[in-house]
Design a protein around this motif. Structure first.
Motif, mmCIF file in Angstrom:
data_model
loop_
_atom_site.group_PDB
_atom_site.id
_atom_site.type_symbol
_atom_site.label_atom_id
_atom_site.label_comp_id
_atom_site.label_asym_id
_atom_site.label_seq_id
_atom_site.Cartn_x
_atom_site.Cartn_y
_atom_site.Cartn_z
ATOM 1 N N VAL A 210 27.274 4.143 -22.028
ATOM 2 C CA VAL A 210 28.180 5.292 -22.052
ATOM 3 C C VAL A 210 29.460 4.968 -22.804
ATOM 4 C CG1 VAL A 210 29.600 6.805 -20.627
ATOM 5 C CG2 VAL A 210 27.245 6.335 -19.966
ATOM 6 N N LEU A 215 30.725 8.288 -25.046
ATOM 7 C CA LEU A 215 30.447 9.383 -24.127
ATOM 8 C C LEU A 215 31.351 9.366 -22.893
ATOM 9 C CD1 LEU A 215 26.524 9.358 -24.155
ATOM 10 C CD2 LEU A 215 28.088 10.758 -25.527
ATOM 11 N N THR A 219 33.016 12.780 -20.822
ATOM 12 C CA THR A 219 32.428 12.933 -19.487
ATOM 13 C C THR A 219 33.509 12.993 -18.421
ATOM 14 O OG1 THR A 219 30.398 11.765 -20.137
ATOM 15 C CG2 THR A 219 30.867 11.916 -17.782
ATOM 16 N N ALA A 223 34.834 16.163 -16.147
ATOM 17 C CA ALA A 223 34.804 16.049 -14.685
ATOM 18 C C ALA A 223 36.142 16.473 -14.083
ATOM 19 C CB ALA A 223 34.461 14.617 -14.270
ATOM 20 N N THR A 320 33.312 19.602 -24.819
ATOM 21 C CA THR A 320 32.897 18.268 -24.372
ATOM 22 C C THR A 320 31.421 18.039 -24.653
ATOM 23 O OG1 THR A 320 32.596 19.166 -22.122
ATOM 24 C CG2 THR A 320 34.670 18.019 -22.600
ATOM 25 N N MET A 324 29.823 15.256 -27.246
ATOM 26 C CA MET A 324 28.892 14.233 -26.788
ATOM 27 C C MET A 324 27.615 14.233 -27.626
ATOM 28 S SD MET A 324 29.548 14.784 -22.699
ATOM 29 C CE MET A 324 28.412 13.545 -22.069
ATOM 30 N N VAL A 336 22.618 12.730 -22.693
ATOM 31 C CA VAL A 336 23.855 13.504 -22.794
ATOM 32 C C VAL A 336 23.837 14.683 -21.838
ATOM 33 C CG1 VAL A 336 25.160 15.057 -24.294
ATOM 34 C CG2 VAL A 336 24.464 12.814 -25.133
ATOM 35 N N LEU A 339 24.315 13.432 -18.258
ATOM 36 C CA LEU A 339 25.690 12.991 -18.012
ATOM 37 C C LEU A 339 26.626 14.179 -17.828
ATOM 38 C CD1 LEU A 339 26.329 10.029 -20.484
ATOM 39 C CD2 LEU A 339 26.607 9.977 -17.999
ATOM 40 N N TRP A 340 26.496 15.152 -18.718
ATOM 41 C CA TRP A 340 27.380 16.313 -18.672
ATOM 42 C C TRP A 340 27.184 17.088 -17.379
ATOM 43 C CZ3 TRP A 340 26.997 21.671 -18.656
ATOM 44 C CH2 TRP A 340 28.137 22.385 -19.058
ATOM 45 N N ALA A 343 28.728 15.295 -14.466
ATOM 46 C CA ALA A 343 30.177 15.535 -14.420
ATOM 47 C C ALA A 343 30.466 16.906 -13.830
ATOM 48 C CB ALA A 343 30.772 15.419 -15.824
#
Length: 386
Positions: A210, A215, A219, A223, A320, A324, A336, A339-340, A343
Protein backbone atom coordinates in the motif's frame (compact mmCIF):
# COMPACT_ATOMS: atom_id res chain seq x y z
CA UNK A 1 -21.59 -8.43 -30.07
CA UNK A 2 -19.92 -9.33 -26.78
CA UNK A 3 -21.00 -12.64 -25.31
CA UNK A 4 -20.98 -13.66 -21.68
CA UNK A 5 -17.69 -15.53 -22.00
CA UNK A 6 -15.77 -12.97 -24.02
CA UNK A 7 -13.08 -10.83 -22.35
CA UNK A 8 -13.61 -7.17 -21.63
CA UNK A 9 -13.87 -5.01 -24.73
CA UNK A 10 -12.56 -1.56 -23.95
CA UNK A 11 -14.76 1.18 -25.42
CA UNK A 12 -13.42 3.76 -27.81
CA UNK A 13 -12.14 6.94 -26.20
CA UNK A 14 -15.21 8.99 -27.12
CA UNK A 15 -17.85 6.54 -25.90
CA UNK A 16 -18.54 5.83 -22.26
CA UNK A 17 -22.04 4.37 -21.99
CA UNK A 18 -21.58 1.18 -23.99
CA UNK A 19 -23.78 -1.87 -23.47
CA UNK A 20 -21.64 -3.46 -20.76
CA UNK A 21 -21.36 -0.27 -18.73
CA UNK A 22 -25.12 0.30 -18.87
CA UNK A 23 -25.70 -3.24 -17.58
CA UNK A 24 -23.38 -2.53 -14.64
CA UNK A 25 -25.31 0.66 -13.84
CA UNK A 26 -28.64 -1.19 -13.92
CA UNK A 27 -27.25 -3.88 -11.64
CA UNK A 28 -25.84 -1.47 -9.06
CA UNK A 29 -29.02 0.61 -9.08
CA UNK A 30 -31.15 -2.44 -8.26
CA UNK A 31 -28.80 -3.80 -5.62
CA UNK A 32 -28.44 -0.33 -4.09
CA UNK A 33 -32.21 0.00 -3.91
CA UNK A 34 -32.40 -3.38 -2.16
CA UNK A 35 -29.79 -2.20 0.32
CA UNK A 36 -31.26 1.22 1.12
CA UNK A 37 -34.89 0.15 1.26
CA UNK A 38 -34.05 -1.90 4.34
CA UNK A 39 -31.28 0.23 5.89
CA UNK A 40 -33.69 1.94 8.28
CA UNK A 41 -36.50 -0.62 8.01
CA UNK A 42 -34.77 -3.60 9.64
CA UNK A 43 -34.01 -1.57 12.81
CA UNK A 44 -37.65 -0.44 12.79
CA UNK A 45 -38.78 -4.03 12.32
CA UNK A 46 -36.74 -5.15 15.33
CA UNK A 47 -37.87 -2.23 17.49
CA UNK A 48 -41.52 -2.90 16.58
CA UNK A 49 -41.12 -6.48 17.75
CA UNK A 50 -39.53 -5.72 21.11
CA UNK A 51 -35.80 -5.73 20.36
CA UNK A 52 -35.46 -2.04 21.24
CA UNK A 53 -32.53 0.22 20.46
CA UNK A 54 -29.96 -2.47 21.23
CA UNK A 55 -31.34 -4.77 18.57
CA UNK A 56 -31.58 -1.94 16.07
CA UNK A 57 -27.95 -0.99 16.62
CA UNK A 58 -26.78 -4.59 16.41
CA UNK A 59 -28.48 -5.07 13.06
CA UNK A 60 -26.56 -2.17 11.49
CA UNK A 61 -23.28 -3.22 13.12
CA UNK A 62 -23.69 -6.83 11.99
CA UNK A 63 -24.08 -5.82 8.36
CA UNK A 64 -21.26 -3.27 8.43
CA UNK A 65 -18.64 -5.48 10.07
CA UNK A 66 -19.60 -8.41 7.86
CA UNK A 67 -19.00 -6.21 4.83
CA UNK A 68 -15.59 -5.09 6.11
CA UNK A 69 -14.48 -8.69 6.65
CA UNK A 70 -15.61 -9.96 3.24
CA UNK A 71 -14.14 -6.99 1.35
CA UNK A 72 -10.69 -8.37 2.16
CA UNK A 73 -11.53 -11.55 0.23
CA UNK A 74 -13.16 -10.14 -2.89
CA UNK A 75 -10.00 -9.41 -4.98
CA UNK A 76 -8.95 -13.06 -4.76
CA UNK A 77 -12.49 -14.17 -5.56
CA UNK A 78 -12.49 -12.01 -8.69
CA UNK A 79 -9.10 -13.37 -9.76
CA UNK A 80 -10.24 -16.96 -9.34
CA UNK A 81 -13.87 -16.93 -10.53
CA UNK A 82 -14.29 -13.72 -12.55
CA UNK A 83 -16.90 -10.99 -12.54
CA UNK A 84 -20.03 -12.89 -13.56
CA UNK A 85 -19.89 -15.59 -10.91
CA UNK A 86 -18.73 -13.34 -8.07
CA UNK A 87 -21.21 -10.54 -8.77
CA UNK A 88 -23.99 -13.10 -9.15
CA UNK A 89 -23.13 -14.47 -5.73
CA UNK A 90 -23.26 -10.96 -4.31
CA UNK A 91 -26.71 -10.30 -5.76
CA UNK A 92 -28.07 -13.53 -4.27
CA UNK A 93 -26.53 -12.94 -0.85
CA UNK A 94 -27.87 -9.38 -0.69
CA UNK A 95 -31.37 -10.15 -1.95
CA UNK A 96 -32.46 -13.67 -1.02
CA UNK A 97 -32.00 -13.43 2.80
CA UNK A 98 -34.65 -10.68 2.92
CA UNK A 99 -37.25 -13.39 2.34
CA UNK A 100 -36.22 -15.08 5.59
CA UNK A 101 -37.53 -12.04 7.45
CA UNK A 102 -41.05 -13.03 6.39
CA UNK A 103 -40.84 -15.98 8.77
CA UNK A 104 -39.08 -14.67 11.86
CA UNK A 105 -38.66 -11.74 14.24
CA UNK A 106 -36.10 -13.50 16.45
CA UNK A 107 -33.07 -11.27 16.98
CA UNK A 108 -30.38 -13.96 16.32
CA UNK A 109 -31.97 -14.93 12.99
CA UNK A 110 -32.43 -11.31 11.91
CA UNK A 111 -28.80 -10.61 12.75
CA UNK A 112 -27.77 -13.65 10.71
CA UNK A 113 -29.72 -12.20 7.78
CA UNK A 114 -27.85 -8.90 8.22
CA UNK A 115 -24.49 -10.70 8.24
CA UNK A 116 -25.27 -12.52 4.99
CA UNK A 117 -26.58 -9.35 3.35
CA UNK A 118 -23.42 -7.54 4.45
CA UNK A 119 -21.33 -10.18 2.68
CA UNK A 120 -23.36 -9.67 -0.49
CA UNK A 121 -22.98 -5.90 -0.22
CA UNK A 122 -19.19 -6.23 0.13
CA UNK A 123 -18.94 -8.41 -2.97
CA UNK A 124 -21.04 -6.03 -5.03
CA UNK A 125 -19.35 -2.76 -4.08
CA UNK A 126 -15.82 -4.11 -4.53
CA UNK A 127 -16.59 -6.09 -7.67
CA UNK A 128 -18.68 -3.40 -9.38
CA UNK A 129 -16.14 -0.62 -8.80
CA UNK A 130 -13.32 -2.81 -10.14
CA UNK A 131 -15.42 -3.70 -13.20
CA UNK A 132 -16.24 -0.04 -13.93
CA UNK A 133 -12.54 0.82 -13.82
CA UNK A 134 -11.85 -2.15 -16.09
CA UNK A 135 -14.50 -1.16 -18.63
CA UNK A 136 -13.80 2.58 -18.81
CA UNK A 137 -11.27 4.13 -21.20
CA UNK A 138 -8.27 5.34 -19.19
CA UNK A 139 -8.85 8.90 -20.42
CA UNK A 140 -12.42 8.93 -19.03
CA UNK A 141 -12.05 6.79 -15.92
CA UNK A 142 -12.86 9.64 -13.54
CA UNK A 143 -16.07 10.42 -15.40
CA UNK A 144 -17.01 6.74 -15.48
CA UNK A 145 -16.56 6.48 -11.72
CA UNK A 146 -18.65 9.64 -11.36
CA UNK A 147 -21.50 8.15 -13.38
CA UNK A 148 -21.21 5.00 -11.27
CA UNK A 149 -21.42 7.20 -8.17
CA UNK A 150 -24.71 8.64 -9.39
CA UNK A 151 -26.09 5.15 -10.01
CA UNK A 152 -25.13 4.22 -6.46
CA UNK A 153 -26.28 7.48 -4.89
CA UNK A 154 -29.75 7.72 -6.41
CA UNK A 155 -30.98 4.54 -4.62
CA UNK A 156 -29.97 6.16 -1.33
CA UNK A 157 -32.03 9.25 -2.11
CA UNK A 158 -35.02 7.10 -3.08
CA UNK A 159 -34.68 4.08 -0.83
CA UNK A 160 -34.03 5.59 2.59
CA UNK A 161 -37.23 7.67 2.84
CA UNK A 162 -39.30 5.31 0.67
CA UNK A 163 -38.54 2.27 2.79
CA UNK A 164 -39.76 3.93 5.97
CA UNK A 165 -42.84 5.31 4.20
CA UNK A 166 -43.82 1.96 2.65
CA UNK A 167 -43.82 0.20 6.02
CA UNK A 168 -46.96 2.21 6.81
CA UNK A 169 -48.54 1.58 3.39
CA UNK A 170 -47.79 -2.04 2.43
CA UNK A 171 -46.23 -3.40 5.63
CA UNK A 172 -42.90 -5.02 6.41
CA UNK A 173 -43.55 -8.29 4.58
CA UNK A 174 -44.24 -6.81 1.16
CA UNK A 175 -41.26 -4.51 1.53
CA UNK A 176 -38.96 -7.47 2.25
CA UNK A 177 -40.14 -9.10 -0.98
CA UNK A 178 -39.56 -5.91 -3.00
CA UNK A 179 -36.02 -5.61 -1.59
CA UNK A 180 -35.27 -9.22 -2.53
CA UNK A 181 -36.58 -8.80 -6.08
CA UNK A 182 -34.66 -5.53 -6.61
CA UNK A 183 -31.36 -7.33 -6.03
CA UNK A 184 -32.15 -10.69 -7.64
CA UNK A 185 -33.41 -9.00 -10.82
CA UNK A 186 -29.83 -7.88 -11.41
CA UNK A 187 -28.90 -11.46 -12.28
CA UNK A 188 -30.38 -10.81 -15.73
CA UNK A 189 -27.74 -8.15 -16.45
CA UNK A 190 -24.85 -10.54 -15.85
CA UNK A 191 -25.32 -12.26 -19.23
CA UNK A 192 -23.87 -9.23 -20.98
CA UNK A 193 -20.93 -8.70 -18.64
CA UNK A 194 -17.43 -10.14 -19.07
CA UNK A 195 -16.98 -13.51 -17.41
CA UNK A 196 -13.36 -12.89 -16.47
CA UNK A 197 -11.21 -9.96 -15.39
CA UNK A 198 -9.50 -8.09 -18.20
CA UNK A 199 -6.00 -8.94 -16.99
CA UNK A 200 -4.80 -11.70 -14.73
CA UNK A 201 -5.14 -10.42 -11.15
CA UNK A 202 -2.05 -10.54 -9.01
CA UNK A 203 -2.34 -12.81 -6.01
CA UNK A 204 -1.65 -9.95 -3.63
CA UNK A 205 -3.01 -9.25 -0.20
CA UNK A 206 -5.36 -6.29 -0.02
CA UNK A 207 -3.00 -4.43 2.30
CA UNK A 208 0.16 -5.52 0.48
CA UNK A 209 2.36 -2.79 -1.00
CA UNK A 210 0.00 0.00 0.00
CA UNK A 211 2.71 2.49 0.93
CA UNK A 212 5.03 1.72 -1.98
CA UNK A 213 2.28 2.02 -4.57
CA UNK A 214 1.05 5.39 -3.30
CA UNK A 215 -2.29 4.07 -2.09
CA UNK A 216 -1.85 4.86 1.60
CA UNK A 217 -2.48 8.62 1.44
CA UNK A 218 -5.76 8.55 -0.51
CA UNK A 219 -7.00 5.62 1.58
CA UNK A 220 -6.43 7.41 4.89
CA UNK A 221 -7.70 10.75 3.56
CA UNK A 222 -10.92 9.16 2.38
CA UNK A 223 -11.32 7.31 5.69
CA UNK A 224 -11.18 10.67 7.49
CA UNK A 225 -14.10 11.93 5.41
CA UNK A 226 -16.16 8.78 5.91
CA UNK A 227 -15.69 9.13 9.66
CA UNK A 228 -17.57 12.42 9.44
CA UNK A 229 -20.18 10.93 7.11
CA UNK A 230 -21.03 8.14 9.54
CA UNK A 231 -21.28 10.64 12.38
CA UNK A 232 -23.59 13.05 10.57
CA UNK A 233 -26.07 10.39 9.47
CA UNK A 234 -26.11 8.66 12.84
CA UNK A 235 -26.07 11.55 15.30
CA UNK A 236 -27.57 14.60 13.61
CA UNK A 237 -31.14 13.33 14.25
CA UNK A 238 -30.22 12.78 17.91
CA UNK A 239 -28.59 16.19 18.32
CA UNK A 240 -31.65 18.14 17.17
CA UNK A 241 -34.87 18.58 19.11
CA UNK A 242 -37.75 16.29 18.22
CA UNK A 243 -39.85 19.16 16.87
CA UNK A 244 -37.18 19.84 14.20
CA UNK A 245 -36.87 16.33 12.79
CA UNK A 246 -38.42 17.37 9.49
CA UNK A 247 -35.59 19.86 9.10
CA UNK A 248 -33.07 17.09 9.84
CA UNK A 249 -34.69 14.91 7.19
CA UNK A 250 -34.36 17.78 4.72
CA UNK A 251 -30.71 18.25 5.62
CA UNK A 252 -29.90 14.57 5.12
CA UNK A 253 -31.79 14.60 1.83
CA UNK A 254 -29.77 17.60 0.60
CA UNK A 255 -26.59 15.80 1.59
CA UNK A 256 -27.70 12.64 -0.22
CA UNK A 257 -28.53 14.61 -3.38
CA UNK A 258 -25.36 16.73 -3.35
CA UNK A 259 -22.99 13.79 -2.94
CA UNK A 260 -23.63 11.88 -6.19
CA UNK A 261 -23.86 15.09 -8.22
CA UNK A 262 -20.51 16.26 -6.85
CA UNK A 263 -19.05 12.81 -7.43
CA UNK A 264 -19.99 12.96 -11.11
CA UNK A 265 -18.77 16.53 -11.64
CA UNK A 266 -15.49 15.80 -9.85
CA UNK A 267 -14.93 12.89 -12.20
CA UNK A 268 -15.43 15.01 -15.31
CA UNK A 269 -12.97 17.66 -14.19
CA UNK A 270 -10.49 15.15 -12.74
CA UNK A 271 -10.06 13.64 -16.20
CA UNK A 272 -9.02 17.08 -17.48
CA UNK A 273 -6.76 18.46 -14.74
CA UNK A 274 -6.02 15.45 -12.55
CA UNK A 275 -7.69 14.27 -9.33
CA UNK A 276 -4.84 15.32 -7.03
CA UNK A 277 -5.41 19.02 -7.74
CA UNK A 278 -9.08 18.81 -6.74
CA UNK A 279 -8.76 16.64 -3.65
CA UNK A 280 -7.72 19.34 -1.15
CA UNK A 281 -10.57 21.72 -2.14
CA UNK A 282 -13.05 18.84 -1.80
CA UNK A 283 -11.76 18.10 1.70
CA UNK A 284 -12.11 21.79 2.60
CA UNK A 285 -15.76 21.69 1.58
CA UNK A 286 -16.29 18.57 3.71
CA UNK A 287 -14.52 20.11 6.72
CA UNK A 288 -16.53 23.32 6.44
CA UNK A 289 -19.77 21.35 6.23
CA UNK A 290 -18.89 19.24 9.25
CA UNK A 291 -17.85 22.35 11.17
CA UNK A 292 -21.19 24.04 10.49
CA UNK A 293 -22.86 21.56 12.84
CA UNK A 294 -21.13 23.33 15.71
CA UNK A 295 -23.74 26.07 15.21
CA UNK A 296 -26.60 23.81 16.30
CA UNK A 297 -29.54 24.35 16.48
CA UNK A 298 -29.39 26.92 13.67
CA UNK A 299 -31.53 25.72 10.77
CA UNK A 300 -29.51 27.64 8.20
CA UNK A 301 -26.23 26.21 9.50
CA UNK A 302 -27.55 22.64 9.44
CA UNK A 303 -29.00 22.87 5.92
CA UNK A 304 -26.01 24.68 4.43
CA UNK A 305 -23.54 22.53 6.33
CA UNK A 306 -25.15 19.28 5.20
CA UNK A 307 -25.18 20.46 1.58
CA UNK A 308 -21.57 21.59 1.79
CA UNK A 309 -20.49 18.33 3.37
CA UNK A 310 -22.37 16.37 0.70
CA UNK A 311 -20.45 18.23 -2.00
CA UNK A 312 -17.09 17.57 -0.36
CA UNK A 313 -17.92 13.97 0.51
CA UNK A 314 -19.16 13.14 -2.98
CA UNK A 315 -16.18 14.77 -4.70
CA UNK A 316 -13.73 13.04 -2.35
CA UNK A 317 -15.28 9.67 -3.17
CA UNK A 318 -14.47 10.06 -6.85
CA UNK A 319 -11.14 11.82 -6.50
CA UNK A 320 -9.55 9.39 -4.06
CA UNK A 321 -10.74 6.38 -6.06
CA UNK A 322 -9.56 7.80 -9.39
CA UNK A 323 -6.22 8.74 -7.85
CA UNK A 324 -5.76 5.20 -6.53
CA UNK A 325 -6.61 3.58 -9.87
CA UNK A 326 -4.21 5.91 -11.68
CA UNK A 327 -1.35 4.71 -9.47
CA UNK A 328 -1.63 0.99 -10.19
CA UNK A 329 -1.85 -1.25 -13.23
CA UNK A 330 -5.02 -3.09 -14.24
CA UNK A 331 -3.96 -6.25 -12.41
CA UNK A 332 -4.42 -4.48 -9.05
CA UNK A 333 -7.83 -2.94 -9.64
CA UNK A 334 -9.44 -5.45 -7.28
CA UNK A 335 -7.04 -4.46 -4.51
CA UNK A 336 -7.80 -0.75 -5.03
CA UNK A 337 -11.54 -1.36 -4.92
CA UNK A 338 -11.24 -3.40 -1.72
CA UNK A 339 -9.01 -0.79 -0.02
CA UNK A 340 -11.33 2.07 -0.91
CA UNK A 341 -14.40 0.24 0.34
CA UNK A 342 -12.59 -0.74 3.53
CA UNK A 343 -11.89 2.95 4.13
CA UNK A 344 -15.55 3.73 3.44
CA UNK A 345 -17.13 1.11 5.68
CA UNK A 346 -14.44 1.13 8.35
CA UNK A 347 -14.40 4.91 8.68
CA UNK A 348 -18.20 5.05 8.75
CA UNK A 349 -18.48 2.50 11.54
CA UNK A 350 -15.48 3.73 13.55
CA UNK A 351 -16.64 7.34 13.42
CA UNK A 352 -20.05 6.52 14.83
CA UNK A 353 -18.54 4.30 17.52
CA UNK A 354 -15.93 6.80 18.76
CA UNK A 355 -18.26 9.80 18.50
CA UNK A 356 -20.83 7.98 20.62
CA UNK A 357 -18.22 7.48 23.33
CA UNK A 358 -16.99 11.09 23.20
CA UNK A 359 -20.31 12.89 23.04
CA UNK A 360 -21.46 11.58 26.42
CA UNK A 361 -18.69 13.57 28.08
CA UNK A 362 -18.40 16.63 25.85
CA UNK A 363 -21.84 17.26 24.38
CA UNK A 364 -22.64 17.54 20.69
CA UNK A 365 -21.07 20.85 19.73
CA UNK A 366 -17.50 20.08 20.91
CA UNK A 367 -17.78 16.59 19.42
CA UNK A 368 -18.85 18.00 16.05
CA UNK A 369 -15.95 20.47 16.22
CA UNK A 370 -13.55 17.56 16.75
CA UNK A 371 -15.08 15.79 13.77
CA UNK A 372 -14.46 18.81 11.55
CA UNK A 373 -10.87 18.96 12.81
CA UNK A 374 -10.27 15.35 11.73
CA UNK A 375 -11.41 16.15 8.18
CA UNK A 376 -9.41 19.40 8.14
CA UNK A 377 -6.23 17.53 9.09
CA UNK A 378 -6.69 15.34 6.03
CA UNK A 379 -6.16 18.44 3.86
CA UNK A 380 -2.47 18.53 4.80
CA UNK A 381 -1.34 15.28 3.14
CA UNK A 382 -3.64 16.01 0.19
CA UNK A 383 -1.83 19.32 -0.39
CA UNK A 384 1.61 17.74 -0.06
CA UNK A 385 0.92 15.14 -2.74
CA UNK A 386 -0.53 17.48 -5.35
Amino acid sequence: MTTACEPIQLPVAGRLLNGQFVRVLVMVFGSGLSMYLLTSVIPLYLAANGAGGIGAGLSTAAMMFSAVGVELLVPRMLARWGYQLVLGLGLVLLGAPSMVLLTTVELPLVLAVCVVRGAGLAILVVGAVALVADLAPSTRRGEALGVYGVAVGVPAVIGLPLGVYLTHVIGFGALFVIAAVASLAGLVTLTGLPARVGTEEQHVQVLGGVRRSGLLMPTLVFAAVTVAAGISVTFLPLAVASDKQSMVATALLLQAIAAPLARWLAGRYADRIGPAKLLAPALMFAAAGAGALVLLPSTVAILMGSTCFGIGFGAAQNLTLTLMYNRVDRARYGQVSALWNLAYDGGWGLGALVFGAIVTGTGYQPAFALTAAVVALAVVPALKRR
